[in-house]
Design a protein around this motif. Structure first.
Motif, mmCIF file in Angstrom:
data_model
loop_
_atom_site.group_PDB
_atom_site.id
_atom_site.type_symbol
_atom_site.label_atom_id
_atom_site.label_comp_id
_atom_site.label_asym_id
_atom_site.label_seq_id
_atom_site.Cartn_x
_atom_site.Cartn_y
_atom_site.Cartn_z
ATOM 1 N N ARG A 40 -30.231 -10.537 42.522
ATOM 2 C CA ARG A 40 -30.755 -9.681 42.049
ATOM 3 C C ARG A 40 -30.594 -9.944 40.645
ATOM 4 N NH1 ARG A 40 -34.148 -5.457 41.458
ATOM 5 N NH2 ARG A 40 -33.309 -3.942 39.931
ATOM 6 N N ARG A 41 -29.462 -10.416 40.008
ATOM 7 C CA ARG A 41 -29.332 -10.771 38.535
ATOM 8 C C ARG A 41 -30.359 -11.507 38.044
ATOM 9 N NH1 ARG A 41 -23.681 -10.214 40.030
ATOM 10 N NH2 ARG A 41 -23.519 -12.625 40.307
ATOM 11 N N THR A 42 -30.322 -12.866 39.022
ATOM 12 C CA THR A 42 -31.474 -13.926 38.502
ATOM 13 C C THR A 42 -32.828 -13.285 38.530
ATOM 14 O OG1 THR A 42 -30.415 -15.363 39.788
ATOM 15 C CG2 THR A 42 -32.760 -15.974 39.369
ATOM 16 N N ALA A 43 -33.103 -12.063 39.330
ATOM 17 C CA ALA A 43 -34.412 -11.646 39.271
ATOM 18 C C ALA A 43 -34.823 -10.761 38.006
ATOM 19 C CB ALA A 43 -34.821 -10.855 40.809
ATOM 20 N N VAL A 44 -33.765 -9.921 37.664
ATOM 21 C CA VAL A 44 -33.652 -9.071 36.359
ATOM 22 C C VAL A 44 -33.951 -9.821 35.164
ATOM 23 C CG1 VAL A 44 -32.678 -7.396 35.282
ATOM 24 C CG2 VAL A 44 -32.580 -7.230 37.941
ATOM 25 N N GLY A 45 -33.096 -11.200 35.370
ATOM 26 C CA GLY A 45 -32.931 -11.561 34.090
ATOM 27 C C GLY A 45 -34.070 -12.646 33.757
ATOM 28 N N HIS A 46 -34.907 -13.132 34.957
ATOM 29 C CA HIS A 46 -36.073 -14.218 34.891
ATOM 30 C C HIS A 46 -37.271 -13.858 35.416
ATOM 31 C CE1 HIS A 46 -32.944 -16.904 32.934
ATOM 32 N NE2 HIS A 46 -31.882 -16.590 34.137
ATOM 33 N N PHE A 47 -37.305 -12.985 36.197
ATOM 34 C CA PHE A 47 -38.688 -12.629 37.018
ATOM 35 C C PHE A 47 -39.629 -11.567 36.430
ATOM 36 C CE2 PHE A 47 -36.574 -14.471 41.005
ATOM 37 C CZ PHE A 47 -36.360 -15.636 40.572
ATOM 38 N N GLY A 48 -39.055 -11.023 35.336
ATOM 39 C CA GLY A 48 -39.773 -9.711 34.814
ATOM 40 C C GLY A 48 -41.341 -9.747 34.606
ATOM 41 N N LEU A 49 -41.750 -8.636 35.088
ATOM 42 C CA LEU A 49 -43.214 -8.569 34.830
ATOM 43 C C LEU A 49 -43.956 -8.506 33.423
ATOM 44 C CD1 LEU A 49 -45.704 -8.042 36.493
ATOM 45 C CD2 LEU A 49 -45.427 -5.722 36.410
ATOM 46 N N ALA A 50 -43.165 -8.120 32.524
ATOM 47 C CA ALA A 50 -43.716 -7.665 31.349
ATOM 48 C C ALA A 50 -43.681 -9.239 30.592
ATOM 49 C CB ALA A 50 -42.597 -6.780 30.470
ATOM 50 N N CYS A 51 -42.840 -10.238 30.822
ATOM 51 C CA CYS A 51 -42.692 -11.353 30.130
ATOM 52 C C CYS A 51 -43.836 -12.194 30.661
ATOM 53 C CB CYS A 51 -41.441 -12.010 30.396
ATOM 54 S SG CYS A 51 -40.013 -11.294 29.423
ATOM 55 N N PHE A 52 -44.186 -12.126 32.099
ATOM 56 C CA PHE A 52 -45.298 -12.595 32.691
ATOM 57 C C PHE A 52 -46.583 -12.247 32.074
ATOM 58 C CE2 PHE A 52 -48.240 -11.782 36.190
ATOM 59 C CZ PHE A 52 -48.599 -13.019 36.469
ATOM 60 N N ALA A 53 -46.834 -10.919 31.892
ATOM 61 C CA ALA A 53 -47.862 -10.316 31.455
ATOM 62 C C ALA A 53 -48.350 -10.663 30.053
ATOM 63 C CB ALA A 53 -48.254 -8.796 31.484
ATOM 64 N N GLN A 54 -47.287 -10.751 29.133
ATOM 65 C CA GLN A 54 -47.397 -11.150 27.826
ATOM 66 C C GLN A 54 -47.700 -12.514 27.482
ATOM 67 O OE1 GLN A 54 -47.143 -8.811 25.175
ATOM 68 N NE2 GLN A 54 -48.251 -10.767 24.115
ATOM 69 N N ALA A 55 -47.031 -13.338 28.369
ATOM 70 C CA ALA A 55 -47.145 -14.976 28.327
ATOM 71 C C ALA A 55 -48.710 -15.237 28.601
ATOM 72 C CB ALA A 55 -46.409 -15.621 29.137
ATOM 73 N N THR A 56 -49.264 -14.349 29.578
ATOM 74 C CA THR A 56 -50.548 -14.646 30.127
ATOM 75 C C THR A 56 -51.586 -14.308 29.189
ATOM 76 O OG1 THR A 56 -49.942 -14.411 32.360
ATOM 77 C CG2 THR A 56 -52.338 -14.230 31.845
ATOM 78 N N LEU A 57 -51.288 -12.996 28.480
ATOM 79 C CA LEU A 57 -52.458 -12.570 27.480
ATOM 80 C C LEU A 57 -52.043 -13.751 26.128
ATOM 81 C CD1 LEU A 57 -53.919 -10.091 26.571
ATOM 82 C CD2 LEU A 57 -51.887 -9.064 25.735
ATOM 83 N N ASN A 58 -50.842 -14.177 25.844
ATOM 84 C CA ASN A 58 -50.902 -14.954 24.838
ATOM 85 C C ASN A 58 -51.738 -16.137 25.499
ATOM 86 O OD1 ASN A 58 -49.108 -13.523 23.589
ATOM 87 N ND2 ASN A 58 -47.341 -14.656 24.185
ATOM 88 N N ALA A 59 -52.019 -16.585 26.332
ATOM 89 C CA ALA A 59 -52.574 -17.966 26.826
ATOM 90 C C ALA A 59 -54.033 -17.371 26.591
ATOM 91 C CB ALA A 59 -52.540 -18.090 28.244
ATOM 92 N N TYR A 60 -54.434 -16.421 27.119
ATOM 93 C CA TYR A 60 -55.925 -15.869 26.632
ATOM 94 C C TYR A 60 -56.365 -15.791 25.025
ATOM 95 C CZ TYR A 60 -55.691 -13.533 31.229
ATOM 96 O OH TYR A 60 -55.500 -13.124 32.485
ATOM 97 N N ARG A 61 -55.437 -15.502 24.165
ATOM 98 C CA ARG A 61 -55.461 -15.433 22.730
ATOM 99 C C ARG A 61 -55.570 -16.993 22.144
ATOM 100 N NH1 ARG A 61 -50.999 -10.685 22.232
ATOM 101 N NH2 ARG A 61 -52.574 -9.097 22.113
ATOM 102 N N GLN A 62 -54.793 -17.819 22.867
ATOM 103 C CA GLN A 62 -54.913 -19.301 22.289
ATOM 104 C C GLN A 62 -56.152 -19.915 22.865
ATOM 105 O OE1 GLN A 62 -50.915 -20.261 23.978
ATOM 106 N NE2 GLN A 62 -50.194 -20.453 21.995
ATOM 107 N N ALA A 63 -56.701 -19.465 24.145
ATOM 108 C CA ALA A 63 -57.892 -19.817 24.361
ATOM 109 C C ALA A 63 -59.132 -19.567 23.423
ATOM 110 C CB ALA A 63 -58.218 -19.591 25.903
ATOM 111 N N LEU A 64 -58.973 -18.348 22.974
ATOM 112 C CA LEU A 64 -60.098 -17.784 22.311
ATOM 113 C C LEU A 64 -60.123 -18.498 20.860
ATOM 114 C CD1 LEU A 64 -59.779 -13.863 22.973
ATOM 115 C CD2 LEU A 64 -61.985 -15.639 23.479
ATOM 116 N N ALA A 65 -58.696 -18.703 20.420
ATOM 117 C CA ALA A 65 -58.379 -19.226 19.088
ATOM 118 C C ALA A 65 -58.762 -20.725 18.960
ATOM 119 C CB ALA A 65 -57.026 -19.010 18.624
#
Length: 370
Positions: free
Chosen positions: A344-369
């Motif tokens: 559970r500690r591993t999941a809370v510390g490393h598997f979060g949805l917000a970081c996943f979504a933000q990293a994907t959005l950053n990839a989109y922005r870099q693709a556009l740039a």
């Protein structure tokens, strides 16, 4: 940003469905999201239920006779909506997007997520890599290494592991667990080891190796093990192997579940013993629920687990090794609980949805740039 997600699966879709739905839910408040998938798919049903997300029926057939009509429908959708990003998730939809973009005056950026470890040395991948891919997402370091030795090596590659909603996939209150165990395992579960997985019942998911490992134990240990496997019901050949292992009546098949939390959270440990795996949503969800994970060393699976801390990493198809771990679980239930808390500690510390979504959005922005 206007984003189009595509996926070809006409039915369940497995991890693809979870992946696209998670991104759509996370980004719908700030981006314009469309999901194109067959109307018969679980993804279409899920996407249509997300506020602010538009679900479009679209087939992605690999039959040559169907390319013209389906390609034309997708081409019209892209031209009309003028998407900034098209995020493709499989070979069939990637191929159709490539064809649909031919002749488009305004071409959106195409981001491709590699969800599996299937071969990349085909002419189709070479064409898609050079004609219809601007950026690639690898779901694990293992997959990234495959991409770096393929036609996609000229593209920018991001490693973005799956994110899950750890508040949604949270351990249950102790007072709720016993009733769920009665429901899923029957009233005779007390004093037994309960193992669960939502990885499915395909042969290459390795669940039969676990069944045979349990069946190989002495009778007094074998009888204390109950196994739950969520997914499509197994066929007669698979059931015959369960019976041959001496585990008849000790393996539960609840079917394909829209919500796996109750079935898994009432177990003592989870397992994903796949023969090939890019990363595994199933593994991350069970760890978030507070279950230590018994996994094989296939593909990206070991990237989820620290062996001996929050789970165990086994060689693929090693039934004796699995049996040894089962014996240790039976002998030391207190350690099992401690490893579940670590998971559970591993999941809370490393598997979060917000970081996943933000990293994907950053990839989109870099693709556009780019």
């Amino acid at each position: 940003m206007k984003i189009l997600y595509t996926n070809f699966h006409p039915r369940n879709g497995g991890g693809h469905t979870t992946y696209v739905t998670s991104l759509a839910r996370s980004l719908a408040d700030t981006q314009q999201i469309t999901v194109a998938s067959p109307g018969t798919s679980r993804l279409f049903r899920y996407a249509a239920a997300v506020p602010g997300v538009r679900a479009v029926h679209m087939r992605f057939s690999t039959r040559l006779s169907s390319w013209l009509n389906e390609r034309a429908a997708l081409s019209r959708l892209i031209a009309r909506e003028r998407y900034d990003i098209i995020h493709v998730n499989g070979s069939a939809d990637h191929k159709q997007v490539m064809l649909a973009l031919a002749g488009q005056r305004q071409r959106p950026r195409v981001v491709f997520t590699k969800h599996n470890d299937l071969r990349l040395d085909t002419p189709g991948h070479w064409l898609r890599a050079h004609l219809a891919t601007d950026r690639v997402i690898a779901v694990s370091d293992y997959v990234r290494r495959l991409l770096e030795h393929s036609a996609y090596r000229h593209c920018a590659v991001d490693t973005i592991r799956h994110g899950i909603d750890t508040a949604h996939f949270a351990p249950l209150q102790p007072q709720a667990v016993d009733a769920l165990r009665d429901r899923h395992f029957g009233v005779d579960w007390r004093g037994k080891l309960l193992l669960g997985s939502a990885g499915g019942t395909d042969y290459d998911k390795g669940w039969l190796d676990l069944v045979e490992a349990a069946g190989s134990l002495p009778a007094n240990q074998r009888e204390r093990i109950l196994i739950l496997v969520a997914g499509d019901p197994p066929n007669e050949a698979k059931l015959a192997r369960v019976h041959a292992a001496g585990m008849r009546g000790q393996v539960v098949f609840p079917g394909l579940l829209d919500d796996v939390r109750d079935a898994l959270a009432c177990c003592h440990a989870g397992f994903v013993l796949s023969y090939r795996e890019a990363l595994s949503y199933a593994c991350r969800e069970m760890m978030s629920l507070g279950l230590p994970a018994l996994v094989s060393n296939a593909g990206g699976l070991p990237e989820n687990v620290t062996d001996g801390v929050d789970g165990w990493i086994m060689p693929v198809r090693d039934v004796p090794a699995i049996a040894t771990v089962l014996q240790s679980m039976l002998q030391d239930p207190d350690r099992l609980a401690a490893m579940g808390a670590a998971a559970r500690r591993t999941a809370v510390g490393h598997f979060g949805l917000a970081c996943f979504a933000q990293a994907t959005l950053n990839a989109y922005r870099q693709a556009l740039a780019a």
